[in-house]
Design an enzyme around this catalytic site. Structure first.
Site, PDB file in Angstrom:
ATOM      1  N   ASP A 366      11.222  90.808 -21.691  1.00  0.00           N
ATOM      2  CA  ASP A 366      11.745  90.028 -20.606  1.00  0.00           C
ATOM      3  C   ASP A 366      12.921  89.238 -21.171  1.00  0.00           C
ATOM      4  O   ASP A 366      12.953  89.001 -22.367  1.00  0.00           O
ATOM      5  CB  ASP A 366      10.618  89.068 -20.225  1.00  0.00           C
ATOM      6  CG  ASP A 366      10.802  88.534 -18.849  1.00  0.00           C
ATOM      7  OD1 ASP A 366      11.381  89.257 -18.041  1.00  0.00           O
ATOM      8  OD2 ASP A 366      10.373  87.407 -18.585  1.00  0.00           O
ATOM      9  N   ASP A 707       6.512  86.574 -18.980  1.00  0.00           N
ATOM     10  CA  ASP A 707       5.894  85.273 -18.765  1.00  0.00           C
ATOM     11  C   ASP A 707       5.527  85.039 -17.310  1.00  0.00           C
ATOM     12  O   ASP A 707       4.729  84.189 -17.011  1.00  0.00           O
ATOM     13  CB  ASP A 707       6.821  84.153 -19.256  1.00  0.00           C
ATOM     14  CG  ASP A 707       8.233  84.318 -18.708  1.00  0.00           C
ATOM     15  OD1 ASP A 707       8.415  85.171 -17.819  1.00  0.00           O
ATOM     16  OD2 ASP A 707       9.135  83.602 -19.163  1.00  0.00           O
ATOM     17  N   ASP A 711       5.147  89.995 -14.344  1.00  0.00           N
ATOM     18  CA  ASP A 711       5.011  90.837 -15.534  1.00  0.00           C
ATOM     19  C   ASP A 711       3.592  91.345 -15.736  1.00  0.00           C
ATOM     20  O   ASP A 711       3.363  92.213 -16.568  1.00  0.00           O
ATOM     21  CB  ASP A 711       5.416  90.048 -16.786  1.00  0.00           C
ATOM     22  CG  ASP A 711       6.862  89.597 -16.709  1.00  0.00           C
ATOM     23  OD1 ASP A 711       7.655  90.340 -16.117  1.00  0.00           O
ATOM     24  OD2 ASP A 711       7.191  88.520 -17.213  1.00  0.00           O
TER      25      ASP A 711
END
Length: 1013
Positions: A366, A707, A711
């Site tokens: 990410d 986070d 996700d």
């Protein structure tokens, strides 16, 4: 009867249905409400956009749809988890061993008058080992908790609805489709809403889409994609400021967030690589054990033993092959590594994940908060017609710019005054960058920047009192405020404005250069345009700033400014400069990405952010390395349209989520195969999952970092999910296998290193443990075939496996890496096994055989010293073990009673045991390395040196401690008998050093192919 048959089919049908449901969930959010007019939405849901639903209608829908809550997934009961630890993988082997022991003892008890209790003890010990290690592993894993509980905390408790024209507070669970709901700053959104009116409403979608900026909400449809349009707000996101009213279009599991929750809990999760390895290893060991057992069972029948004796032998051989201590060793090694990783900020939730990270070949990371610092920071300013760089480092060690210019003073004034962000109270002693701010991300970035460069913003605001303000809105795209000035001789009001640069420039007729107002001509406009494009191209968010001193004759002191019906000028202002912001990369990330690259790990960025920003950060951290171009870069360089560039020429690529939506699996595979450096931007949660599955189709072992709630499906599906400990949502932490306590991508690299090291060290540990199996089995085989007195007893085998071998085997987990682990390619799970044929051949066929010779040498020496020469031992067994024979003659004609013979036999057991300990010294030292010489590696491993002393001390204790002859049938040895095995120990050491020398001299030669495990 018919019903029964249907029941049989239903599990299969359900499986198919589940798979279909999951495939549906992987598709993009299908929503049309954002494209409908407000009237159409109200018609579709039989509601009124002023009055709302009637109470009876709401009750009816609630009964039909069920409460507005997420369905908790089926959880695994604790006892099932415990049983998995007790009967999973390796434990099965030991259980079979224990059952066979009880079986053998039962046979003996039924057929002999005075059965030996060895098999009974062995069975009990084996069962105890499994139960103790099982409890230990269960305790380790029980520390981690379940996925959905965090989702529960996300459901807002109360919601404000309008029914029959009245506002009322109801439980969020009672909100139904068609309800009219009001939200305001600070509220959690109770369901998916179609906005019908909004005033300055902004929502924080970061947990859902990964966008770090609060998103404006308004009734207009601004985008085809429901996740990007402004007129939908999503269940469980937060409203940051303003108010809005909307119609509920989805509740509970049908909301976007609900779909993600279902997706995460319904994913099939494969076995961890280490579990697969252990399974493979068990098959190998069982294969060897059964092969040996059956061969000797047939052989003993041919040799004339009875059926019962042959069965006892069969069981004995199979049990002797089971490495009793290994289960505990593996568990302890993984636990030690997990503890070591926790000290380096990687918290591992499930022990097997420790190694998975080491075999990772692709990391999908990410962007926000993992690769970046997750705080907007002013990166550049443009004033006096040049770009100045601000300091974006975490510790303010970077560049500084000229702060003496009059233009900068004016610019910092505007940025500080035209700004609603304030520091939260009581933080005066905290460094500026670490302080909490109330306000949106861009404004707090400006606030911190001005506080650092120009001193207290609070003082500045007190000296220049605000008298009027127009907040930012999406139609005019600026924010403006009017202030009294601090100059006592100047009574003019100061108007300050900031906003979208092109909108601000349109309102200006002059520009401030070196502190002087100059007319804004075409040349300056072009300079502005170039600076704006350059900063925008860096992926930064650019704001323009201007000011204007209102003439005193028109606006005297005390003038009543009206912000609704504007009664002052907002044109012909003076342009001062630009400031651009970015969420800057973390300091340690570029280095970490470089390490991944040299370790053969592909790093892919997957983000919900804009492609330009994503690409800028990817270049900044080295995910797109210098000199590598994307198709767009090549097109720009050659000045041709993108369609004419051959995609194969570009090493790097940036892929937009909307394009990804239309890709087939084959197209995704092609991208993953042909590009080494990939950035996915504007991706949805479902797409993240599709990317992970694509990488897994290529045979990669995938680690995913994330986070947000968005996700969690990808985290769960990945071979190892890595969540962020600070910024991570609870949900992502639950779905992950590992948590980075400092949110730093660099910690993953540490984890990879530890994972690779533990894999190497487990190999060494297993090689060490398995080697002593041969000197434990061969005495038994010779006892059957040559009819000699038993050279090594069952109890003594246990003393080796669970006594002397344990600490040395565990000490190998502390061994340092041989070479630079991070310079080699990730292991290929299909070919690089934890235990391969070469390891078995080394441990059993080579080193183990030398060890067995050492043991037999001691055995024959002691018997010869007592009068039984090796030639006389063959075929003596039946008389030797016969209680009624008390006059057995040795080679010199002396007569031995049964009791005397047994004392000599048990002394031989003890000597054989001590010999194994002595040869295991050499084995431990050669297992320290697989390729290097021990002299290169050195003896820095203190635990290993302790292990050498510990096993020796334990052996001496078992031999010389009073009472051991009764308890374990261990007898004291003459000091000279300890030295029988020394030559063999030395031989093992020399043999292996020569083998490793050949390995290093001829890499890839036949010695490597045959012996390098």
């Amino acid at each position: 009867m018919g019903d029964k048959k249907d029941d049989k089919d239903s599990p299969k049908k359900n499986k198919g249905k589940e798979r279909r449901d999951l495939d549906d969930l992987k598709k993009e959010v299908a929503m049309t409400e954002h494209k409908m007019s407000v009237e159409e939405v109200c018609r579709k849901y039989n509601t009124d956009c002023v009055q709302g639903l009637t109470h009876s209608k709401a009750q009816e829908i609630l009964a039909r749809d069920g409460p507005n809550a997420l369905t908790p997934p089926p959880t695994t009961p604790e006892w099932v988890k415990f049983c998995r630890q007790l009967f999973g993988g390796f434990s099965i082997l030991l259980w079979i061993g224990a059952i066979l022991c009880f079986l053998a003892y039962g046979i003996q008890a039924g057929t002999e008058d005075d059965p030996s209790g060895d098999n009974l003890y062995l069975g009990i010990v084996l069962a105890a080992v499994v139960i103790i290690t099982g409890c230990f592993s269960y305790y380790q894993e029980a520390k981690s908790s379940k996925i959905m509980e965090s989702f529960k905390n996300m459901v807002p408790q109360q919601a404000l609805v309008i029914r029959e024209g009245e506002k009322m507070q109801v439980n969020a669970e009672e909100v139904v489709v068609g309800d009219l709901v009001e939200i305001k700053g600070g509220d959690r959104v109770p369901a998916d809403l179609r906005i019908i009116s909004a005033h300055g409403c902004k929502v924080d979608n970061s947990s859902l889409t990964g966008e770090s900026e609060p998103q404006t909400r308004s009734p207009d449809c601004t985008h085809d994609n429901p996740l990007e349009t402004r007129n939908i707000t999503f269940f469980s996101t937060n409203c940051v400021e303003g108010t809005a009213r909307g119609v509920v279009v989805a509740t509970g599991d049908r909301t976007v967030m609900g779909r993600i929750a279902t997706l995460a809990s319904g994913l099939e999760v494969g076995k961890t690589p280490i579990a697969i390895e252990i399974e493979h290893f068990i098959q190998l060991i069982t294969g060897v054990a059964v092969f040996l057992g059956v061969s000797f069972f047939i052989l003993s029948l041919i040799l004339g033993y009875t059926w019962l004796e042959a069965v006892i032998f069969l069981i004995g051989i199979i049990v002797a092959n089971v490495p009793e201590g290994l289960l505990a060793t593996v568990t302890v090694c993984l636990t030690l590594t997990a503890k070591r990783m926790a000290r380096k900020n990687c918290l591992v939730k499930n022990l097997e994940a420790v190694e998975t990270l080491g075999s990772t070949s692709t990391i999908c990371s990410d962007k926000t908060g993992t690769l970046t610092q997750n705080r907007m920071t002013v990166a550049h300013m443009w004033f006096d017609n040049q770009i100045h760089e601000a300091d974006t480092t975490e510790d303010q060690s970077g560049t500084s710019f000229d702060k003496s210019s009059h233009t900068w003073v004016a610019l910092s004034h505007i940025a500080g005054l035209c700004n609603r962000a304030v520091f939260k109270g009581g933080q005066d002693n905290i460094p500026v960058l670490k302080r909490d701010v109330a306000g949106d991300a861009s404004e707090s970035a400006l606030l911190k920047c001005i506080e650092l460069s120009s001193g207290s913003v609070k003082l500045m605001r007190e000296r220049n009192k605000k008298v009027a303000e127009i907040p930012f809105n999406s139609t005019n795209k600026y924010q403006l405020s009017i202030h009294e000035t601090e100059d006592p001789n100047d009574n003019r009001y100061l108007l300050v404005m900031k906003g979208a640069p092109e909108r601000i420039l349109d309102r200006c007729s002059t520009i401030l250069l070196q502190g002087k107002e100059q007319p804004l001509d075409e040349e300056m406009k072009e300079a502005f345009q170039n600076a704006y494009l350059e900063l925008g191209g860096l992926g930064e968010r650019v704001l323009g700033f201007c000011h204007y001193y209102l003439p005193e004759e028109q606006f005297p002191k005390g003038f009543a400014f009206d912000c609704d019906d504007v009664n002052f000028t907002t044109d012909n202002l003076c342009f001062v400069g630009l400031m651009s912001m970015i969420d800057p990369p973390r300091a340690a990330v570029p280095d970490a990405v470089g390490k991944c690259r040299s370790a053969g790990i592909k790093v892919i960025m997957v983000t919900g952010d804009h492609p330009i920003t994503a690409k800028a950060i990817a270049k900044g951290v080295g995910i797109i390395s210098e000199g590598n171009e994307t198709v767009e870069d090549i097109a720009a360089r050659l000045n041709i349209p993108v369609s004419q560039v051959n995609p194969r020429d570009a090493k790097a690529c940036v892929i937009h989520g909307t394009d990804l939506k239309d890709f087939t699996s084959e197209q995704i595979d092609e991208i993953l195969q042909n590009h080494t450096e990939i950035v996915f931007a504007r991706t949805s949660p479902q797409q993240k999952l599709i990317i992970v599955e694509g990488c897994q189709r290529q045979g990669a072992i995938v680690a995913v970092t994330g986070d947000g709630v968005n996700d969690s499906p990808a985290l769960k599906k990945a071979d190892i999910g890595v969540a962020m400990g600070i910024a991570g949502s609870d949900v992502s932490k639950q779905a992950a296998d590992m948590i980075l306590l400092d949110d730093n991508f660099a910690s993953i690299v540490t984890g990879v290193e530890e994972g690779r090291l533990i894999f190497d060290n487990l190999k060494k540990s297993i090689a060490y443990t398995l080697t002593s199996n041969i000197p434990e089995i061969t005495p038994f085989l010779l006892f059957i075939m040559a009819n000699i007195p038993l050279p090594l007893g069952t109890i003594t085998i246990l003393c080796i496996d669970l006594g002397t071998d344990m600490v040395p085997a565990i000490s190998l987990a502390y061994e340092a890496a041989e070479s630079d682990i991070m310079k080699r390619q990730p292991r290929n799970p299909r070919t690089d096994k934890l235990v391969n044929e070469r390891l078995i051949s080394m441990a059993y066929g080579q080193i183990g055989m030398i060890q067995a010779l050492g043991g037999f040498f001691s055995y024959f020496v002691i018997l010869a010293e007592n009068g039984f020469l090796p030639g006389n031992l063959v075929g003596i067994r039946l008389n030797w073990d016969d209680r009624t024979v008390n006059d057995l003659e040795d080679s010199y004609g002396q007569q031995w009673t049964y009791e005397q013979r047994k004392v000599v036999e048990f002394t031989c057991h003890t000597a054989f045991f001590v010999s194994i300990v002595v040869v295991q010294w050499a084995d431990l030292i050669i297992c320290k390395t697989r390729r290097n010489s021990v002299f290169q590696q050195g003896m820095k491993n203190k635990i290993l040196i302790f292990g050498l002393f510990e096993e020796t001390a334990l052996a001496a204790f078992l031999s010389y401690c009073p009472g051991m002859d009764v308890a374990l049938r261990m007898y004291p040895l003459k000091p000279s008998w300890w030295f029988c095995a020394f030559p063999y120990s030395f031989l093992i050491f020399v043999y292996d050093e020569i083998r490793k020398l050949i390995l290093r001299r001829n890499p890839g030669g036949w010695v490597e192919k045959e012996t390098y495990y």
